[in-house]
Design a protein around this motif. Structure first.
Motif, PDB file in Angstrom:
ATOM      1  N   LEU A  13       0.835  -1.205   0.000  1.00 20.47           N
ATOM      2  CA  LEU A  13       0.000   0.000   0.000  1.00 20.47           C
ATOM      3  C   LEU A  13       0.869   1.255   0.000  1.00 20.47           C
ATOM      4  O   LEU A  13       0.555   2.243  -0.681  1.00 20.47           O
ATOM      5  N   ALA A  14       1.976   1.203   0.737  1.00 22.35           N
ATOM      6  CA  ALA A  14       2.860   2.372   0.788  1.00 22.35           C
ATOM      7  C   ALA A  14       3.486   2.627  -0.584  1.00 22.35           C
ATOM      8  O   ALA A  14       3.614   3.772  -1.021  1.00 22.35           O
ATOM      9  N   ARG A  15       3.873   1.544  -1.272  1.00 24.96           N
ATOM     10  CA  ARG A  15       4.443   1.720  -2.622  1.00 24.96           C
ATOM     11  C   ARG A  15       3.380   2.301  -3.572  1.00 24.96           C
ATOM     12  O   ARG A  15       3.680   3.170  -4.390  1.00 24.96           O
ATOM     13  N   ALA A  16       2.163   1.787  -3.452  1.00 24.54           N
ATOM     14  CA  ALA A  16       1.081   2.339  -4.275  1.00 24.54           C
ATOM     15  C   ALA A  16       0.918   3.826  -3.983  1.00 24.54           C
ATOM     16  O   ALA A  16       0.786   4.653  -4.899  1.00 24.54           O
ATOM     17  N   ALA A  17       0.962   4.165  -2.695  1.00 24.39           N
ATOM     18  CA  ALA A  17       0.797   5.573  -2.306  1.00 24.39           C
ATOM     19  C   ALA A  17       1.920   6.429  -2.885  1.00 24.39           C
ATOM     20  O   ALA A  17       1.683   7.509  -3.439  1.00 24.39           O
ATOM     21  N   LEU A  18       3.152   5.941  -2.754  1.00 28.27           N
ATOM     22  CA  LEU A  18       4.287   6.718  -3.262  1.00 28.27           C
ATOM     23  C   LEU A  18       4.193   6.919  -4.779  1.00 28.27           C
ATOM     24  O   LEU A  18       4.630   7.941  -5.312  1.00 28.27           O
ATOM     25  N   SER A  19       3.621   5.924  -5.483  1.00 21.68           N
ATOM     26  CA  SER A  19       3.476   6.059  -6.938  1.00 21.68           C
ATOM     27  C   SER A  19       2.450   7.134  -7.288  1.00 21.68           C
ATOM     28  O   SER A  19       2.336   7.555  -8.436  1.00 21.68           O
ATOM     29  N   HIS A  20       1.686   7.557  -6.303  1.00 21.77           N
ATOM     30  CA  HIS A  20       0.724   8.636  -6.486  1.00 21.77           C
ATOM     31  C   HIS A  20       1.309   9.972  -6.031  1.00 21.77           C
ATOM     32  O   HIS A  20       1.019  11.022  -6.608  1.00 21.77           O
ATOM     33  N   ILE A  21       2.152   9.899  -5.021  1.00 23.62           N
ATOM     34  CA  ILE A  21       2.649  11.108  -4.359  1.00 23.62           C
ATOM     35  C   ILE A  21       3.878  11.691  -5.053  1.00 23.62           C
ATOM     36  O   ILE A  21       3.996  12.899  -5.235  1.00 23.62           O
ATOM     37  N   CYS A  22       4.803  10.809  -5.425  1.00 22.45           N
ATOM     38  CA  CYS A  22       6.144  11.273  -5.830  1.00 22.45           C
ATOM     39  C   CYS A  22       6.282  11.293  -7.348  1.00 22.45           C
ATOM     40  O   CYS A  22       5.875  10.356  -8.031  1.00 22.45           O
ATOM     41  N   GLU A  23       6.904  12.353  -7.877  1.00 25.46           N
ATOM     42  CA  GLU A  23       7.280  12.331  -9.278  1.00 25.46           C
ATOM     43  C   GLU A  23       8.281  11.192  -9.473  1.00 25.46           C
ATOM     44  O   GLU A  23       9.124  10.944  -8.625  1.00 25.46           O
ATOM     45  N   PRO A  24       8.180  10.518 -10.611  1.00 23.37           N
ATOM     46  CA  PRO A  24       9.045   9.364 -10.807  1.00 23.37           C
ATOM     47  C   PRO A  24      10.498   9.765 -11.080  1.00 23.37           C
ATOM     48  O   PRO A  24      10.763  10.891 -11.479  1.00 23.37           O
ATOM     49  N   ALA A  25      11.398   8.815 -10.830  1.00 26.30           N
ATOM     50  CA  ALA A  25      12.818   8.928 -11.198  1.00 26.30           C
ATOM     51  C   ALA A  25      13.546  10.029 -10.460  1.00 26.30           C
ATOM     52  O   ALA A  25      14.559  10.534 -10.922  1.00 26.30           O
ATOM     53  N   LYS A  26      13.023  10.415  -9.275  1.00 21.74           N
ATOM     54  CA  LYS A  26      13.750  11.399  -8.481  1.00 21.74           C
ATOM     55  C   LYS A  26      14.991  10.717  -7.901  1.00 21.74           C
ATOM     56  O   LYS A  26      14.870   9.698  -7.216  1.00 21.74           O
ATOM     57  N   PRO A  27      16.175  11.278  -8.159  1.00 29.73           N
ATOM     58  CA  PRO A  27      17.390  10.609  -7.680  1.00 29.73           C
ATOM     59  C   PRO A  27      17.331  10.393  -6.174  1.00 29.73           C
ATOM     60  O   PRO A  27      16.964  11.285  -5.421  1.00 29.73           O
ATOM     61  N   GLY A  28      17.665   9.211  -5.755  1.00 30.85           N
ATOM     62  CA  GLY A  28      17.718   8.923  -4.324  1.00 30.85           C
ATOM     63  C   GLY A  28      16.453   8.289  -3.788  1.00 30.85           C
ATOM     64  O   GLY A  28      16.502   7.555  -2.800  1.00 30.85           O
ATOM     65  N   LEU A  29      15.302   8.531  -4.443  1.00 30.25           N
ATOM     66  CA  LEU A  29      14.043   8.037  -3.884  1.00 30.25           C
ATOM     67  C   LEU A  29      13.993   6.508  -3.873  1.00 30.25           C
ATOM     68  O   LEU A  29      13.680   5.896  -2.839  1.00 30.25           O
TER      69      LEU A  29
END
Lengths: 381, 381
Positions: B9-25
Motif C-alpha cells: 500500500l505504501a508503494r502504491a501511495a508513493l506512486s501517487h505522491i512522488c514524481e518518478p525517477a527522483k534521484p535517491g528516492l
C-alpha cells in the motif's frame, strides 16, 4: 603535329594496346621504360592479343586522332601527372586489378595535378546508374555544395555520376569525369551534352586511348582511378551488387575516406550505403557539411569547440558528462576505471572518450590511459 | 477488496505522491522500506508538495480506483517484477533522473517478468510523434516481424509508438505500452482503441498511480523504463530534439544495444537516427533481420559462416581476403605487421580483422595479436 619523345609515344601506344590495371604492367613499364615494353610487344609477332595489337597500331595515326579530338596526353614525369595515383602501385590487387595508369588522356581547362593537390581535397561521388530522384537530388546538391571548395570526381554514367557533374556545373564548381573508354566518343551518348560541358568547364580524363570502347573490365579499372584521385569517396545510392561497391573497395584499400549517404530502407538502392555504414566501412554523411568535416583536419574545423568554454559542458549529452566526471581531477585513469566509475558500459564509454578527445576535453597520454584537459590547454590534435 | 500488505500500500501511495525517477528516492525506499518513507512524508505536515499530497491521499480510495480499472499492482519482490529494472539503480542520473520504479501498475494478459526474461529479448521501438508515412511503415513492419519472437516495447504516443504497437498486434505478437500517466485514462485519447486492444492482447504499464496525468517530466522518466525493459532500443524517426533521443541516452547509459533506422537525408526526422549512427552511438539497422542479428548471441546465429567452408572465402570481399592473406600460416602477427603486409590502411585493417574474427576466420590470442583459425576449429565466440 608536335614532336613527341619515344617514351611518350610508347605510353600512348600502350594505352591503346593493353587492358588497364593488369597486375605487373605498371611496374614493368616503370622498371624497363614504356619504349622497351612496347618494342618488346611488337617483337613478339602475334603470340598474344597485346602483341597483335602492338603490331597493328600506327602510333602517328593515334596521336593525330587524339589531337583532332583536342586531347592532351599526360604521363608520369609531366607536371600535370597526379602524384596521388602512385598509391595504386602499393596495393595488393583488388579483383585481379592493380597498379597506376600508364598514361592519361585529358580534355578540359582544369589541370589534373592542381585539382588533385592535397590542399584541394577532391571528393569522388559515385553511385547507381539506375538511381532514384532522391539519389540524384542528393548527388546534385552534394556536388553543388562541395565543388566550389573541393573538386568533384565521378564517372560518366547515367544516374548518380551525371547528377553529381550537373550539380558541380550548375554551381560553377570544378568537376572531373573519369571515363572507361577513349575520349573520342562519349559513352553513354545520352550524357554527351554534360560531358561536352565538362570539357569546357572542368576535365574529362581516361587511361584508354581514343578508339578504345569501354568494357566491363574497363569500368572496374576506371573505378580505381576515381578512388585514387580523391581524398574521399561518397557512395550515394547503390544496389547490393554495383560498380559503386567496387569503387568503395578501392577507396578502402587505398586508405582513403569512405562515406555513404543513407536513404529509405525500403529502397534497394540503399542496400550498399547501409551495409557499408553498418559494417563501419563507411562513415554516414547526410550532406556537404558532413563531408567537409570528414576531410578537414581537426585543427582547421570551425565547429571544434574551444577548450574551457562553458557552452561545451552545457552541450554535452549526459553520457559524455558522466564519463568526463568519472575522470580524476588530477592524474590519469584507465579505461576500466572510467567505465566502472561512470557506470557507463564499455562500448558507450569508449565512444564517449573518443568524442571527448575530439572536443579537446580529455587527452590520452598513453594507450588506454586518459586524463582531463585543463581549460585553456591546447586541443590534442 | 483484497487485503494488501502495508508495504504494498505504501508503494502504491508513493506512486501517487512522488514524481518518478527522483534521484535517491528508489534507494531510500529500498533502504528504509516504502512504509517508513510514506509515513515520514505524512508526518512532515505540509512542508513540501510530497508531504501535502501524502496527507491528502486516501490509499483505500486509490486501490479501489485501480481495481475498478482492472489494474494490478506489481512491486519489487513480486514474481512479476522485472529484474531488468534494477540496472537503473546503478546509473549516474541522466537529465537529473535516476533510479528504478517504486511500483508498476499493469493491465493486460502478458506477464511482465516473463516477457522481460533474457531469453525473450524484448526490443523497444521508439521515435517521433509527428512521424512520416515512411517511418510508420518501417515501425509497423519492424514490430510485426519482431514481435512473434521478441516482445515489442514502446510508449503510447502518436506516430512511431502506436505504429509499432499496431504492427505487433496485427502480427499477433506481444507488445507492451509503457505510459507516462495513470492507467485510468489514456493519453493521447486518440490512441484509446489501440491501447485498449493492448490491454487484451499484451500489456500496458505505468509507474504512476491512476489519477496522475502525464507531465513532461513523466514522459522523460517513462523513457528510462522503456530503455531498461528492453535488451535493445531501435530509433525509427526522430528530429534533432526529441523524446526518442532521451530514450537513446538511457539505452546507452544502461549499456543496452542502441540501433537506429536510417531514412532520407532530406527528412528532418532522419536527423537523430543519422547522428546516432554517424557518431557510432547506434548501429544502423534496416529491418527485423538486422535487429535479430544484433540481439542474438553470435553462437546462435544462423548466418554465421562455418569455419573452413569454401564459400566464406569466396564471399570475402577483397579487403578481408587481403588482410587474411597477410596473416602468417603459423604463429601470430601484430596489428602493424598485418597492416604493412596487406598494404591496407590502419582503420580498414582493424575493421577487417574484427569482421574476420566474427566470421571465425581469425582469432586474437592476446591484445593486438592475431592468428589464422584452422578450418574445423571452433569459432571464437
Amino acid at each position: 603535329m608536335k614532336q613527341w619523345s619515344r617514351e611518350r609515344l610508347a605510353r600512348a601506344a600502350l594505352s591503346h594496346i593493353c587492358e588497364p590495371a593488369k597486375p605487373g604492367l605498371a611496374r614493368l613499364v616503370e622498371e624497363q621504360g614504356a619504349e622497351q615494353v612496347y618494342q618488346g610487344l611488337r617483337a613478339l609477332g602475334d603470340d598474344s592479343a597485346w602483341a597483335r595489337r602492338a603490331a597493328a597500331l600506327d602510333v602517328s595515326d593515334l596521336m593525330r586522332a587524339a589531337e583532332h579530338c583536342g586531347l592532351r596526353l599526360v604521363v608520369p614525369g609531366d607536371q600535370e601527372w597526379p602524384s596521388r595515383l602512385a598509391d595504386l602501385d602499393r596495393l595488393v590487387p583488388v579483383g585481379e586489378m592493380s597498379g597506376s595508369a600508364i598514361a592519361l588522356w585529358a580534355k578540359g581547362p582544369a589541370r589534373l595535378d592542381e585539382l588533385c593537390e592535397d590542399v584541394h581535397r577532391p571528393v569522388a561521388i559515385v553511385g547507381a546508374r539506375s538511381s532514384t530522384r532522391y539519389g540524384e537530388a542528393v548527388a546534385t546538391e552534394l556536388a553543388a555544395r562541395l565543388s566550389g571548395e573541393f573538386p568533384v570526381i565521378s564517372g560518366g554514367a547515367y544516374g548518380i555520376d551525371i547528377a553529381a557533374h550537373r550539380g558541380a556545373l550548375a554551381a560553377g564548381g570544378t568537376t572531373v569525369a573519369v571515363m572507361a573508354g577513349g575520349l573520342d566518343a562519349w559513352y553513354p551518348r545520352g550524357n554527351s551534352a554534360v560531358l561536352d560541358r565538362i570539357t569546357r568547364q572542368g576535365l574529362v580524363i581516361s587511361e584508354l586511348a581514343p578508339g578504345i570502347r569501354p568494357t566491363r573490365a574497363g569500368f572496374l579499372a576506371r573505378n580505381r582511378l576515381i578512388a585514387a584521385l580523391g581524398v574521399a569517396t561518397v557512395v550515394v545510392e547503390a544496389a547490393a551488387r554495383s560498380g559503386a561497391l567496387n569503387t568503395a573497395h578501392w577507396t578502402t584499400a587505398l586508405s582513403r575516406v569512405l562515406a555513404a549517404v543513407p536513404g529509405p530502407v525500403s529502397s534497394a538502392l540503399s542496400e550498399t550505403p547501409h551495409r557499408l555504414i553498418r559494417d563501419a566501412e563507411a562513415v554516414l554523411v547526410t550532406g556537404a557539411d558532413d563531408v567537409r568535416a570528414l576531410i578537414t583536419p581537426v585543427g582547421e574545423q570551425d565547429e571544434l569547440p574551444l577548450v574551457g568554454r562553458a557552452r561545451e559542458l552545457d552541450d554535452l549529452d549526459p553520457t559524455l558528462l558522466a564519463v568526463r566526471e568519472a575522470l580524476p581531477a588530477r592524474g590519469e585513469a584507465t579505461f576500466d576505471e572510467i567505465s566502472v566509475a561512470s557506470g557507463i558500459g564499455v562500448a558507450a564509454c569508449q565512444g564517449a572518450l573518443v568524442r571527448l578527445e575530439l572536443a579537446g576535453l580529455v587527452s590520452q597520454p598513453g594507450p588506454g590511459r586518459w586524463r582531463l584537459m585543463r581549460p585553456g590547454c591546447a586541443t590534442t590534435q
